[in-house]
Motif scaffolding. Structure first.
Motif: not given
Length: 413
Positions: A160-183
């Motif tokens: 957020a400090a380097h790229y703004g409050l959106r969208p960069a911080p929430f792309l991390l959450g999207l990767s977590y959801a995809a990996l959790g669903l697959g496993l």
């Protein structure tokens, strides 16, 4: 089929990793969302700002209850999969939300995701671990989840400090959801058979209705009901830490990067500490670790209210993490100690219903007090409630660990 962490190490370790992903989904909001409310949506009232914590707490509490009942009825794995499917839209909504109402809606989905996935990983680990090492099992589970909360809060603060409050911080959450669903879909195995194996060794009958489990866990059984109220108050003060403390730090002039450090410090100590406190409760017992942890939390919150700079708040955050680490896995282990394997998943669901209802209670209580008397007054009120909860445990709860209970009985003969 055998009980024990070592006998089920591969599946147990996988479930620890999956719970880290569950925690990461929560951590994506810890630093960024209060700042998004202030800087992007220009919310002014603390009560209104905390609507997202209220929405999260209510839905997670309800999802916890259904996770327990559905796990007994349909099995653990289907519930885990459903939770991960619900997680996928959450970061996308947060990225594109045009108004605060969309953020609240995303937190409704996040609450369902957290209730179904976190409750189910808890239940599955209790199934696998057996009666002797539940404290260690819960310490590993909760450590993984809250270390991921801390790491993600820190990472999103940096993004957020380097790229703004959106969208960069929430792309991390999207990767977590995809990996959790697959496993969960392709690698996790069902564990209900392990609970049935443990139940076969119990002499006492285990069948109770859903209503009987709810009443026993909420009110009637002293250890279960004491744990439920302590869990609620624990998450009441966590809701305060999540929703209001970043605003308190911001009003003192701290930059986003330092707020991110403070937002990460408390769950980091909490997460790491559970690696010690979980197994410690297997050796020392549950009751007095819970009691002391609630009092440590109360002292830490008083420290937050008294401090006025980064160093003081950092010390208080560390102390709050220590107190929460003493309480969190130990409460879950005590539920596993007392509940019969035939209705244990439902008891865990009821306990987590009350525990995560604390987010909603905390959002309302802290928000109203902050609006009327200010942020520091809200912190003082929550500190007092936390101390009172510790006193209830000290007076009403009994020791629940099987080995410690037998030792105490032997010592009184």
């Amino acid at each position: 089929m055998r009980l024990g962490i070592r006998a089920n190490l591969a599946q147990f370790s996988l479930l620890v990793a999956i719970n880290a992903l569950v925690g990461g989904m929560l951590g994506q909001e810890r630093t960024v969302l209060p700042l998004l409310a202030d800087e992007t949506f220009h919310l002014t009232g603390y009560t209104f700002l905390l609507t997202y914590v209220l929405a999260f707490g209510v839905t997670k509490a309800a999802a916890n209850y259904f996770a327990g009942t559905w796990s007994d009825r349909f099995g653990r794995k289907p519930v885990l999969l459903a939770g991960w499917l619900i997680a996928v839209p959450v970061p996308l909504i947060l990225i594109w939300a045009p108004s605060w109402g969309w953020v609240v809606a995303a937190n409704v989905l996040l609450g369902i995701n957290q209730g179904l996935t976190w409750s189910t990983t808890v239940i599955m680990k209790i199934d696998l671990a057996g009666p002797e090492r539940r404290g260690l099992a819960m310490g590993l589970n909760e450590a993984a989840g809250y270390l991921a909360v801390a790491a993600t809060a820190l990472a999103t603060g940096y993004l957020a400090a380097h790229y703004g409050l959106r969208p960069a911080p929430f792309l991390l959450g999207l990767s977590y959801a995809a990996l959790g669903l697959g496993l969960s879909a392709f690698v996790v195995r069902e564990t209900r058979g392990h609970a049935q194996l443990e139940a076969a060794g119990h002499l006492a009958p285990g069948e109770l209705s859903d209503r009987e489990v709810f009443v026993r866990t909420s009110v009637r059984e002293p250890a279960l009901s004491s744990a439920s109220q302590a869990g609620m108050v624990n998450n009441l003060n966590d809701g305060l830490a999540w929703g209001l403390l970043p605003i308190l730090f911001a009003t003192a002039g701290l930059p986003v990067s330092r707020i991110g450090i403070l937002a990460a410090l408390y769950p980091a100590v909490w997460g790491l500490g559970q690696l010690v406190t979980g197994p410690l409760s297997d050796r020392w017992g549950r009751k007095w670790l819970i009691t002391a942890g609630m009092f440590v939390q109360a002292v830490a919150l008083a420290g937050v209210a008294l401090a006025d700079g980064f160093t003081g708040w950092a010390v208080a955050a560390v102390l709050l993490g220590i107190g929460t680490a003493m309480v969190y896995p130990t409460l879950l282990a005590s539920i596993g100690d007392v509940a019969h394997p035939a209705w244990r998943a439902r008891a865990v669901g009821v306990y987590r219903l009350w525990r995560d209802g604390g987010f909603a209670v905390g959002a309302i209580l802290a928000g109203v007090v902050a609006d009327v008397w200010g942020l520091r007054a809200a912190v003082w009120v929550v500190a007092a409630v936390t101390a009172l909860a510790g006193l209830v445990v000290a007076v009403r709860m009994y020791e629940t660990h099987p080995r410690r209970t037998s030792e105490l009985r032997a010592g009184t003969r």
